[in-house]
Design an enzyme around this catalytic site. Sequence first.
Site, PDB file in Angstrom:
ATOM      1  N   HIS A  60     -13.434  -2.870  -2.672  1.00 51.73           N
ATOM      2  CA  HIS A  60     -12.550  -2.293  -1.592  1.00 51.73           C
ATOM      3  C   HIS A  60     -12.981  -3.233  -0.106  1.00 51.73           C
ATOM      4  O   HIS A  60     -13.092  -2.275   0.878  1.00 51.73           O
ATOM      5  CB  HIS A  60     -12.784  -0.750  -1.456  1.00 51.73           C
ATOM      6  CG  HIS A  60     -11.415  -0.099  -0.812  1.00 51.73           C
ATOM      7  ND1 HIS A  60     -10.582   0.381  -1.627  1.00 51.73           N
ATOM      8  CD2 HIS A  60     -10.738  -0.168   0.362  1.00 51.73           C
ATOM      9  CE1 HIS A  60      -9.631   1.251  -0.966  1.00 51.73           C
ATOM     10  NE2 HIS A  60      -9.798   0.687   0.340  1.00 51.73           N
ATOM     11  N   TYR A 102      -2.002   5.257  -4.488  1.00 57.74           N
ATOM     12  CA  TYR A 102      -3.129   6.375  -4.255  1.00 57.74           C
ATOM     13  C   TYR A 102      -2.626   7.719  -5.016  1.00 57.74           C
ATOM     14  O   TYR A 102      -1.548   8.154  -4.555  1.00 57.74           O
ATOM     15  CB  TYR A 102      -3.327   6.572  -2.734  1.00 57.74           C
ATOM     16  CG  TYR A 102      -4.461   5.646  -2.332  1.00 57.74           C
ATOM     17  CD1 TYR A 102      -5.734   5.524  -2.737  1.00 57.74           C
ATOM     18  CD2 TYR A 102      -3.973   4.839  -1.191  1.00 57.74           C
ATOM     19  CE1 TYR A 102      -6.641   4.591  -2.122  1.00 57.74           C
ATOM     20  CE2 TYR A 102      -5.148   3.937  -0.668  1.00 57.74           C
ATOM     21  CZ  TYR A 102      -6.358   3.825  -1.161  1.00 57.74           C
ATOM     22  OH  TYR A 102      -7.326   3.123  -0.719  1.00 57.74           O
ATOM     23  N   SER A 125       0.980  -1.268   0.116  1.00 58.93           N
ATOM     24  CA  SER A 125       0.025   0.030  -0.029  1.00 58.93           C
ATOM     25  C   SER A 125       0.695   1.351  -0.011  1.00 58.93           C
ATOM     26  O   SER A 125       1.943   1.176   0.587  1.00 58.93           O
ATOM     27  CB  SER A 125      -0.814  -0.061   1.462  1.00 58.93           C
ATOM     28  OG  SER A 125      -1.388   1.192   1.465  1.00 58.93           O
ATOM     29  N   LYS A 147      -7.305  -0.757  -9.750  1.00 60.07           N
ATOM     30  CA  LYS A 147      -8.167  -1.346  -8.500  1.00 60.07           C
ATOM     31  C   LYS A 147      -9.420  -0.888  -8.327  1.00 60.07           C
ATOM     32  O   LYS A 147      -9.303   0.416  -7.807  1.00 60.07           O
ATOM     33  CB  LYS A 147      -7.190  -1.720  -7.403  1.00 60.07           C
ATOM     34  CG  LYS A 147      -7.801  -2.311  -6.281  1.00 60.07           C
ATOM     35  CD  LYS A 147      -6.573  -2.703  -5.142  1.00 60.07           C
ATOM     36  CE  LYS A 147      -7.277  -3.294  -3.759  1.00 60.07           C
ATOM     37  NZ  LYS A 147      -8.057  -2.447  -2.985  1.00 60.07           N
ATOM     38  N   THR A 199      -5.491   2.612  -7.356  1.00 57.06           N
ATOM     39  CA  THR A 199      -6.671   2.161  -6.747  1.00 57.06           C
ATOM     40  C   THR A 199      -7.679   3.494  -7.037  1.00 57.06           C
ATOM     41  O   THR A 199      -7.353   4.637  -6.890  1.00 57.06           O
ATOM     42  CB  THR A 199      -6.688   2.136  -5.163  1.00 57.06           C
ATOM     43  OG1 THR A 199      -5.679   1.170  -4.951  1.00 57.06           O
ATOM     44  CG2 THR A 199      -7.772   2.030  -4.439  1.00 57.06           C
TER      45      THR A 199
END
Length: 354
Positions: free
Chosen positions: A251, A131, A108, A228, A157
């Site tokens: 999610h 992100y 992440s 994603k 994402t």
Amino acid sequence: MALPYLNLREMEEAAAAVLSPAALAYYVGGANDEVTVRANRDGYAALKLRPRMLVDVSQVDVSTTVLGMPLAFPVGIAPCALHGLVHPDAEVATARAAAGMGSLMTLSTMSHRSLEDVAHAAPGQWWFQLYVYRDREVSRALIQRAEAAGAGALVVTVDTPYLGRREAIIRTPVHIAPGTVLPNVGPRRAGSEHLDDLSYFDSLLDPGLSWSDVAWLRAQTELPIVLKGLLTAEDADLAMQHGCHVWVSNHGGRQLDTAVTALDALPEIADAVAGRAEIYLDGGVMRGTDVLKALALGANAVFVARPALYGLALAGETGVRHTLALLREELCLALALCGRVRISDLGPDLIFRR
Ligand SMILES: Cc1cc2nc3c(=O)[nH]c(=O)nc-3n(C[C@H](O)[C@H](O)[C@H](O)COP(=O)(O)O)c2cc1C
Ligand SMILES: CC(C)CC(=O)C(=O)O
């Protein structure tokens, strides 16, 4: 160390007993009424298998490849923020476990450990989740770092223009210790001395992100890009037009409550993609039979998030290995009991339709 848990549900129960109330609320919780959290799991139970008999299954092979990377079995670890909430080795332990098992971890953006640390711990066996920040220069620098460190793919994402309304963490907020440095997180908000709670992350995310930014991202890197959070054939089609692969996900029910499950969305997406891109899926995978069903309906591989975090919370690297080993063993047995020998034998004919 042999762990006593027979399945992922037992691991979840055991982890619930050791996690702090705030970590538990953050990990387990979903948005609003958590309809989608429950639907994600229930969807697998509702699908029935059509096993074939009298097939020689004395040797089964669950190995596969994703984006050309060999995997010992088609299960990876989905990106999860803040592994350091439950274990000091954080993402390094998770990445080591995944690589050691022939799986892969998606790191992440919101991690406790740097992407370079993870690259060192699991060379060649990790992807980087991005992100996209309001500040595109920070995002561009992250992409360059991920590429230089050897990430196998960039997973962008796209279902989080804002964080979903997670009532459990409104009631029991996660507090990140003062002084904590999150090495992939951009510059601090003016006036903020330290990261305090998730609203800080929310303020970094760009609600203006759109398909034109995907074109911009595509021009920034040679890495394969996976989007994603897609749930429709229309968006899968656009993803392919932009040269991207598809990660079907809601999610974990943490964003839009009552969104379609990834499992339900998968058939229309597999039809739209028609083999022209790879398809991954996450959400509610707890059993080898769940993996089997997702692969039969067109996923190239599936990913788990919470079950990996439970393993990490219970026993660090060993715990994450246990999570993956349970899924691998269950998958091998389920494949054999379905009269299939290898992953390429799986197709929609495995699923019963009334
Ligand atoms: C605690 C937690 C943190 C997460 N953090 C991220 C993240 O940083 N980036 C992301 O793309 N998805 C994140 N997710 C979503 C997961 O990648 C995944 O889509 C979802 O949890 C479904 O998988 P599961 O049902 O196996 O948990 C997070 C999920 C959890 C539970
Ligand atoms: C810090 C958050 C943006 C991470 C996330 O995606 C999540 O909690 O679901």
